[in-house]
Design a protein around this motif. Structure first.
Motif, mmCIF file in Angstrom:
data_model
loop_
_atom_site.group_PDB
_atom_site.id
_atom_site.type_symbol
_atom_site.label_atom_id
_atom_site.label_comp_id
_atom_site.label_asym_id
_atom_site.label_seq_id
_atom_site.Cartn_x
_atom_site.Cartn_y
_atom_site.Cartn_z
ATOM 1 N N ALA A 182 -3.970 -13.573 -9.783
ATOM 2 C CA ALA A 182 -2.936 -12.528 -9.806
ATOM 3 C C ALA A 182 -1.575 -13.105 -9.423
ATOM 4 O O ALA A 182 -0.559 -12.824 -10.076
ATOM 5 N N GLU A 183 -1.551 -13.923 -8.373
ATOM 6 C CA GLU A 183 -0.291 -14.500 -7.902
ATOM 7 C C GLU A 183 0.330 -15.456 -8.930
ATOM 8 O O GLU A 183 1.539 -15.461 -9.124
ATOM 9 N N LEU B 171 -2.862 -5.588 -12.488
ATOM 10 C CA LEU B 171 -1.553 -6.116 -12.894
ATOM 11 C C LEU B 171 -1.008 -5.215 -13.987
ATOM 12 O O LEU B 171 -1.736 -4.832 -14.904
ATOM 13 N N VAL C 179 5.548 -8.761 -14.934
ATOM 14 C CA VAL C 179 4.305 -8.136 -14.492
ATOM 15 C C VAL C 179 4.332 -7.955 -12.968
ATOM 16 O O VAL C 179 4.834 -8.810 -12.250
ATOM 17 N N ASP C 180 3.809 -6.837 -12.504
ATOM 18 C CA ASP C 180 3.712 -6.543 -11.069
ATOM 19 C C ASP C 180 2.282 -6.196 -10.675
ATOM 20 O O ASP C 180 1.506 -5.742 -11.518
ATOM 21 N N VAL C 181 1.958 -6.376 -9.395
ATOM 22 C CA VAL C 181 0.691 -5.866 -8.863
ATOM 23 C C VAL C 181 0.890 -4.379 -8.592
ATOM 24 O O VAL C 181 1.748 -4.015 -7.792
ATOM 25 N N SER C 182 0.152 -3.515 -9.290
ATOM 26 C CA SER C 182 0.391 -2.091 -9.064
ATOM 27 C C SER C 182 -0.618 -1.451 -8.114
ATOM 28 O O SER C 182 -0.323 -0.433 -7.502
ATOM 29 N N LYS D 60 2.393 -4.312 -16.672
ATOM 30 C CA LYS D 60 3.659 -4.720 -17.256
ATOM 31 C C LYS D 60 4.765 -3.788 -16.782
ATOM 32 O O LYS D 60 4.580 -2.572 -16.744
ATOM 33 N N LYS D 61 5.904 -4.360 -16.400
ATOM 34 C CA LYS D 61 7.035 -3.517 -15.997
ATOM 35 C C LYS D 61 7.586 -2.809 -17.234
ATOM 36 O O LYS D 61 7.589 -3.353 -18.327
ATOM 37 N N ARG E 277 1.678 -13.362 -11.925
ATOM 38 C CA ARG E 277 2.826 -12.568 -11.514
ATOM 39 C C ARG E 277 4.054 -13.426 -11.196
ATOM 40 O O ARG E 277 5.183 -13.042 -11.513
ATOM 41 N N SER E 278 3.847 -14.589 -10.557
ATOM 42 C CA SER E 278 5.010 -15.313 -10.061
ATOM 43 C C SER E 278 5.360 -16.544 -10.888
ATOM 44 O O SER E 278 6.378 -17.166 -10.660
ATOM 45 N N LYS F 10 6.551 -14.122 -14.829
ATOM 46 C CA LYS F 10 7.485 -13.797 -13.749
ATOM 47 C C LYS F 10 8.515 -12.764 -14.205
ATOM 48 O O LYS F 10 9.138 -12.928 -15.253
#
Lengths: 96, 96
Positions: free
Chosen positions: A52-53, A92, A64-67, A94-95, A56-57, A61
């Motif tokens: 996940a990290e 995860l 995508v966020d952890v929701s 998508k923004k 996401r990062s 980057k």
């Protein structure tokens, strides 16, 4: 493939190397998934957090966020070998 | 001990056996903590989830809930040995 199956994906993290699961998640997002659920049990939980990290990062980057993150327990095995193992589900998303 | 230090505790999960950390958390709740933060890095993340699950579903069943879970990354080491490891923080909270 219908639209429902495209918009939500999942990756079950096991004992392979982290990058296998990172790529599986990235591919699902690239194929149009809005959400990808990263799931793991037992010792693979640490690896699921790594996946996940990294998605996401690094790979996605800013996209995508952890929701949500859920933890739980499952009983595996039978009789004398019955035992409880922990589980994790990291969503995860998508923004917009 | 003043009131602030009593109401919020924390347990840093490392390489000892799960029960060490379970007991550390249970003792903090029994001494009056309303919240206990279970923290871990790298491979100990799976163990931190075990600790939270065992406290919540066995030792303090019905008394304590998981109120939030955060994951993140930290950079450790220097120069060539610099690497990123994942972190987790699981907040256990006494039910009102």
């Amino acid at each position: 493939m219908n639209k429902m199956s495209v918009t939500e994906g999942s990756v079950l993290v096991g004992n392979k190397s982290v990058m296998n699961y990172v790529l599986a998640a990235v591919i699902q997002f690239n194929q149009g998934a809005k959400k990808v659920l990263i799931k793991a049990r037992g010792r693979a939980i640490s690896r699921a957090v790594d996946v996940a990290e990294i998605v996401r990062s690094r790979f996605l980057k800013g996209e995508v966020d952890v929701s949500s993150i859920k933890i739980g327990s499952e009983t595996v095995g039978e009789g004398d070998k019955k035992r409880t193992i922990s589980t994790i589900e990291i969503l995860l998303e998508k923004k917009q």
